[in-house]
Design an enzyme around this catalytic site. Structure first.
Site, PDB file in Angstrom:
ATOM      1  N   HIS A  40      14.300  66.918  78.714  1.00  0.00           N
ATOM      2  CA  HIS A  40      15.157  66.761  79.896  1.00  0.00           C
ATOM      3  C   HIS A  40      14.345  66.624  81.180  1.00  0.00           C
ATOM      4  O   HIS A  40      14.675  65.816  82.047  1.00  0.00           O
ATOM      5  CB  HIS A  40      16.126  67.941  80.002  1.00  0.00           C
ATOM      6  CG  HIS A  40      17.247  67.874  79.021  1.00  0.00           C
ATOM      7  ND1 HIS A  40      18.388  68.618  79.134  1.00  0.00           N
ATOM      8  CD2 HIS A  40      17.403  67.143  77.893  1.00  0.00           C
ATOM      9  CE1 HIS A  40      19.203  68.354  78.125  1.00  0.00           C
ATOM     10  NE2 HIS A  40      18.616  67.468  77.347  1.00  0.00           N
ATOM     11  N   ASP A  41      13.278  67.401  81.295  1.00  0.00           N
ATOM     12  CA  ASP A  41      12.463  67.297  82.503  1.00  0.00           C
ATOM     13  C   ASP A  41      11.847  65.902  82.591  1.00  0.00           C
ATOM     14  O   ASP A  41      11.906  65.248  83.638  1.00  0.00           O
ATOM     15  CB  ASP A  41      11.367  68.376  82.517  1.00  0.00           C
ATOM     16  CG  ASP A  41      10.534  68.307  83.798  1.00  0.00           C
ATOM     17  OD1 ASP A  41      11.125  68.173  84.890  1.00  0.00           O
ATOM     18  OD2 ASP A  41       9.286  68.390  83.718  1.00  0.00           O
ATOM     19  N   SER A  48      10.292  69.326  87.824  1.00  0.00           N
ATOM     20  CA  SER A  48      11.347  69.400  88.849  1.00  0.00           C
ATOM     21  C   SER A  48      12.584  70.115  88.295  1.00  0.00           C
ATOM     22  O   SER A  48      13.345  70.704  89.050  1.00  0.00           O
ATOM     23  CB  SER A  48      11.710  68.008  89.368  1.00  0.00           C
ATOM     24  OG  SER A  48      11.963  67.127  88.303  1.00  0.00           O
ATOM     25  N   PRO A  67      20.924  60.690  77.900  1.00  0.00           N
ATOM     26  CA  PRO A  67      21.836  60.006  76.980  1.00  0.00           C
ATOM     27  C   PRO A  67      22.965  60.938  76.521  1.00  0.00           C
ATOM     28  O   PRO A  67      22.765  62.150  76.455  1.00  0.00           O
ATOM     29  CB  PRO A  67      20.946  59.624  75.799  1.00  0.00           C
ATOM     30  CG  PRO A  67      19.645  60.276  75.993  1.00  0.00           C
ATOM     31  CD  PRO A  67      19.587  60.900  77.336  1.00  0.00           C
ATOM     32  N   THR A 104      15.276  68.339  64.478  1.00  0.00           N
ATOM     33  CA  THR A 104      14.921  69.032  63.246  1.00  0.00           C
ATOM     34  C   THR A 104      14.981  70.554  63.419  1.00  0.00           C
ATOM     35  O   THR A 104      14.898  71.304  62.452  1.00  0.00           O
ATOM     36  CB  THR A 104      13.502  68.628  62.769  1.00  0.00           C
ATOM     37  OG1 THR A 104      13.179  69.337  61.586  1.00  0.00           O
ATOM     38  CG2 THR A 104      12.441  68.964  63.797  1.00  0.00           C
ATOM     39  N   SER A 137      15.199  74.608  56.026  1.00  0.00           N
ATOM     40  CA  SER A 137      14.286  74.211  57.114  1.00  0.00           C
ATOM     41  C   SER A 137      14.975  73.976  58.456  1.00  0.00           C
ATOM     42  O   SER A 137      14.440  73.262  59.294  1.00  0.00           O
ATOM     43  CB  SER A 137      13.478  72.981  56.698  1.00  0.00           C
ATOM     44  OG  SER A 137      14.264  71.820  56.803  1.00  0.00           O
ATOM     45  N   ASP A 189       9.980  69.697  60.820  1.00  0.00           N
ATOM     46  CA  ASP A 189       9.523  68.915  59.666  1.00  0.00           C
ATOM     47  C   ASP A 189      10.407  67.670  59.533  1.00  0.00           C
ATOM     48  O   ASP A 189      11.309  67.457  60.348  1.00  0.00           O
ATOM     49  CB  ASP A 189       9.558  69.761  58.376  1.00  0.00           C
ATOM     50  CG  ASP A 189      10.977  70.183  57.987  1.00  0.00           C
ATOM     51  OD1 ASP A 189      11.947  69.749  58.651  1.00  0.00           O
ATOM     52  OD2 ASP A 189      11.121  70.931  57.009  1.00  0.00           O
TER      53      ASP A 189
HETATM   54  C1  HEM Z   1      18.783  60.477  72.456  1.00  0.00           C
HETATM   55  C2  HEM Z   1      19.650  61.191  72.702  1.00  0.00           C
HETATM   56  C3  HEM Z   1      19.866  62.665  72.627  1.00  0.00           C
HETATM   57  C4  HEM Z   1      21.087  63.226  72.728  1.00  0.00           C
HETATM   58  C5  HEM Z   1      22.396  62.502  72.950  1.00  0.00           C
HETATM   59  C6  HEM Z   1      20.900  64.646  72.589  1.00  0.00           C
HETATM   60  C7  HEM Z   1      21.928  65.561  72.657  1.00  0.00           C
HETATM   61  C8  HEM Z   1      21.816  66.892  72.357  1.00  0.00           C
HETATM   62  C9  HEM Z   1      22.913  67.834  72.345  1.00  0.00           C
HETATM   63  C10 HEM Z   1      24.353  67.518  72.717  1.00  0.00           C
HETATM   64  C11 HEM Z   1      22.421  69.026  71.945  1.00  0.00           C
HETATM   65  C12 HEM Z   1      23.208  70.321  71.740  1.00  0.00           C
HETATM   66  C13 HEM Z   1      23.352  71.111  72.985  1.00  0.00           C
HETATM   67  C14 HEM Z   1      24.257  72.303  72.812  1.00  0.00           C
HETATM   68  O1  HEM Z   1      25.200  72.268  72.007  1.00  0.00           O
HETATM   69  O2  HEM Z   1      24.053  73.315  73.498  1.00  0.00           O
HETATM   70  C15 HEM Z   1      21.009  68.848  71.716  1.00  0.00           C
HETATM   71  C16 HEM Z   1      20.160  69.840  71.301  1.00  0.00           C
HETATM   72  C17 HEM Z   1      18.813  69.678  71.181  1.00  0.00           C
HETATM   73  N1  HEM Z   1      18.075  68.551  71.492  1.00  0.00           N
HETATM   74 FE1  HEM Z   1      18.829  66.733  71.872  1.00  0.00          FE
HETATM   75  N2  HEM Z   1      19.582  64.925  72.387  1.00  0.00           N
HETATM   76  C18 HEM Z   1      18.892  63.745  72.416  1.00  0.00           C
HETATM   77  C19 HEM Z   1      17.531  63.598  72.283  1.00  0.00           C
HETATM   78  C20 HEM Z   1      16.642  64.634  72.137  1.00  0.00           C
HETATM   79  C21 HEM Z   1      15.200  64.507  72.193  1.00  0.00           C
HETATM   80  C22 HEM Z   1      14.454  63.221  72.460  1.00  0.00           C
HETATM   81  C23 HEM Z   1      14.697  65.757  71.989  1.00  0.00           C
HETATM   82  C24 HEM Z   1      13.264  66.227  71.956  1.00  0.00           C
HETATM   83  C25 HEM Z   1      12.208  65.552  71.750  1.00  0.00           C
HETATM   84  C26 HEM Z   1      15.807  66.648  71.785  1.00  0.00           C
HETATM   85  C27 HEM Z   1      15.701  67.977  71.466  1.00  0.00           C
HETATM   86  C28 HEM Z   1      16.767  68.824  71.260  1.00  0.00           C
HETATM   87  C29 HEM Z   1      16.630  70.179  70.736  1.00  0.00           C
HETATM   88  C30 HEM Z   1      15.347  70.857  70.293  1.00  0.00           C
HETATM   89  C31 HEM Z   1      17.920  70.721  70.713  1.00  0.00           C
HETATM   90  C32 HEM Z   1      18.316  72.131  70.291  1.00  0.00           C
HETATM   91  C33 HEM Z   1      18.438  73.025  71.495  1.00  0.00           C
HETATM   92  C34 HEM Z   1      18.773  74.468  71.167  1.00  0.00           C
HETATM   93  O3  HEM Z   1      18.762  74.859  70.002  1.00  0.00           O
HETATM   94  O4  HEM Z   1      19.041  75.215  72.125  1.00  0.00           O
HETATM   95  N3  HEM Z   1      16.966  65.936  71.901  1.00  0.00           N
HETATM   96  N4  HEM Z   1      20.650  67.537  71.981  1.00  0.00           N
HETATM   97  C1  LIG Z   2      14.744  70.673  52.752  1.00  0.00           C
HETATM   98  O1  LIG Z   2      13.592  71.342  53.264  1.00  0.00           O
HETATM   99  C2  LIG Z   2      12.601  71.559  52.287  1.00  0.00           C
HETATM  100  C3  LIG Z   2      11.464  72.415  52.825  1.00  0.00           C
HETATM  101  O2  LIG Z   2      11.431  72.579  54.167  1.00  0.00           O
HETATM  102  C4  LIG Z   2      12.063  70.214  51.819  1.00  0.00           C
HETATM  103  O3  LIG Z   2      11.067  70.398  50.863  1.00  0.00           O
HETATM  104  C5  LIG Z   2      13.207  69.413  51.218  1.00  0.00           C
HETATM  105  O4  LIG Z   2      12.753  68.112  50.899  1.00  0.00           O
HETATM  106  C6  LIG Z   2      14.373  69.298  52.203  1.00  0.00           C
HETATM  107  N1  LIG Z   2      15.469  68.677  51.526  1.00  0.00           N
HETATM  108  C7  LIG Z   2      16.326  67.840  52.089  1.00  0.00           C
HETATM  109  C8  LIG Z   2      17.352  67.241  51.219  1.00  0.00           C
HETATM  110  O5  LIG Z   2      16.311  67.580  53.283  1.00  0.00           O
END
Ligand code: HEM
Ligand SMILES: *[C@@H]1O[C@H](CO)[C@@H](O)[C@H](O)[C@H]1NC(C)=O
Ligand SMILES: *[C@@H]1O[C@H](CO)[C@@H](O)[C@H](O)[C@H]1NC(C)=O
Ligand SMILES: *[C@@H]1O[C@H](CO)[C@@H](O)[C@H](O)[C@H]1NC(C)=O
Ligand SMILES: *[C@@H]1O[C@H](CO)[C@@H](O)[C@H](O)[C@H]1NC(C)=O
Length: 331
Positions: free
Chosen positions: A68-69, A78, A163, A194, A250, A255
């Protein structure tokens, strides 16, 4: 002789350009703090490893914060500025939670103790995010991240340009292209999903009334729809957290399993399932699901994202506190 002179003058011009770049453009490079704060990486990792051991949620929080940043006016911290006037990036953006901001503060405090006034908040975010991705991969992934970012002096709600989950793959790609990221980079970065969670409120439409119908999103696996309907009943008060990576073994690990899940139509956000379905991206998804190079390539995509919109010493500063600018700024 003529050849020699032109070679020498080319060399002089080249050296002049090189030093100009060094002094005024704030180019990113590995080890940019090797003279001014040689232990910067150890200092950061020390604080991060301790914090992660009691709260693994920090990894998804910070990976999302970094995204986001960087997307909102460049990777310049920022997003961390507290609002002094009107709504800014922090108040306008989705709530990235107090824990993420507190970790950055703790790391920055330690850096100020050891190397006062040297390491920027923007570099702090980049290093902390790298370390958390490393820890959340079970230490399997570790990318080197160049530093030299300065902190932005402006944080406006109007710069938040992220987005949406219901955008098409091609519209989403337009937003990545603007940040100099290509289609493969986009698919790799969405691999950020992931780990971490979303919430029922953001997927209710997919489960019950997709696209103005009375049906779930046909792109989502039937069994997953059933399962999620149990977790997210209609008219419920609670807004439960739902893992973005539906592989139970996972969900909290960085991963490639996210790509396997979306290929089986088990993505949680609409854009995730679309990524595996769309002609533009489905081959890239398959390659990542079947290959074994996701971790290395994800790191490279994070590095590339981290070079977008970087500030230099003319356009930025090294903040003392990540929550406020040293002098005047628009936040
Ligand atoms: C391209 C479009 C993307 C959209 C529309 C999107 C949208 C979202 C939404 C709606 C959530 C859930 C927020 C919530 O329910 O509180 C989320 C979570 C998350 N996003 Fe994305 N995202 C995008 C790309 C990315 C990218 C590029 C990254 C990092 C490289 C990223 C990393 C994450 C992570 C790690 C979470 C989990 C946050 C948590 O567990 O608190 N996202 N995203
Ligand atoms: C689920 O995660 C495990 C280990 O992290 C990985 O070995 C396995 O291939 C994954 N399976 C699927 C269906 O995503
Ligand atoms: C958003 O963050 C604030 C702290 O900055 C916290 O008090 C509040 O509970 C959060 N709101 C949500 C909906 O998570
Ligand atoms: C996207 O960018 C990466 C890294 O900058 C590069 O290796 C790759 O070839 C590019 N892919 C496409 C499809 O342009
Ligand atoms: C939503 O419905 C419209 C027409 O009813 C259709 O053209 C469009 O493709 C649908 N969108 C999705 C994502 O299924």
């Amino acid at each position: 002789m003529a050849v020699k002179i032109s070679t020498i003058s080319t060399l002089i011009v080249f050296l002049a350009l090189l030093s100009l770049g060094h002094f005024s453009h704030g180019e990113l490079r590995l080890g940019s703090y090797s003279e001014t704060c040689p232990n910067v990486e150890e200092i950061v990792f020390g604080v991060v490893e301790k914090a992660f051991s009691t709260n693994s949620r920090l990894a998804p929080l910070m990976i999302r914060l970094y995204f986001h940043d960087c997307f909102s006016n460049g990777c310049d911290a920022s997003l961390l500025l507290d609002s002094t006037t009107s709504p800014n990036e922090k108040t306008a953006g989705p709530n990235l939670s107090v824990d993420g901001y507190a970790l950055i503060d703790a790391v920055k405090d330690e850096l100020e103790n050891k190397c006062e006034g040297v390491v920027s908040c923007a570099d702090t975010i980049a290093l902390v995010t790298r370390d958390l991705a490393h820890l959340a991969s079970g230490k399997k992934a570790r990318y080197e991240i160049p530093t030299g970012r300065f902190d932005g002096r402006e944080s406006l709600a109007s710069s938040v340009d992220l987005p949406g989950t219901q955008m098409s793959v091609s519209d989403t790609f337009e937003m990545f292209k603007k940040r100099k990221l290509n289609l493969t980079d986009m698919v790799l970065l969405l691999g950020g999903h992931t780990i971490g969670v979303t919430h029922c409120s953001l997927i209710m439409d997919r489960l019950y009334k997709f696209n103005n119908t009375q049906n779930p999103d046909p792109a989502m696996d039937r069994n997953l729809v059933k399962e999620l309907r149990r977790k997210c009943p209609e008219n419920s008060e609670q807004n439960r957290a739902i893992n973005l990576d539906q592989n139970v073994s996972s969900s909290n690990i960085v991963d490639a399993s996210f790509y396997k899940q979306i290929k089986s139509r088990r993505g949680i956000l609409q854009i995730d399932d679309q990524l595996a379905k769309d002609e533009m991206t489905k081959q890239i998804v398959t390659d990542l699901a079947e290959g074994n190079d996701f971790l290395a390539r994800f790191g490279q995509a994070m590095v590339k994202l981290g070079s977008y919109g970087v500030k230099d010493q003319d356009t930025g500063e090294i903040r003392t506190s990540c929550r406020s600018c040293n002098d005047f700024c628009t936040a």
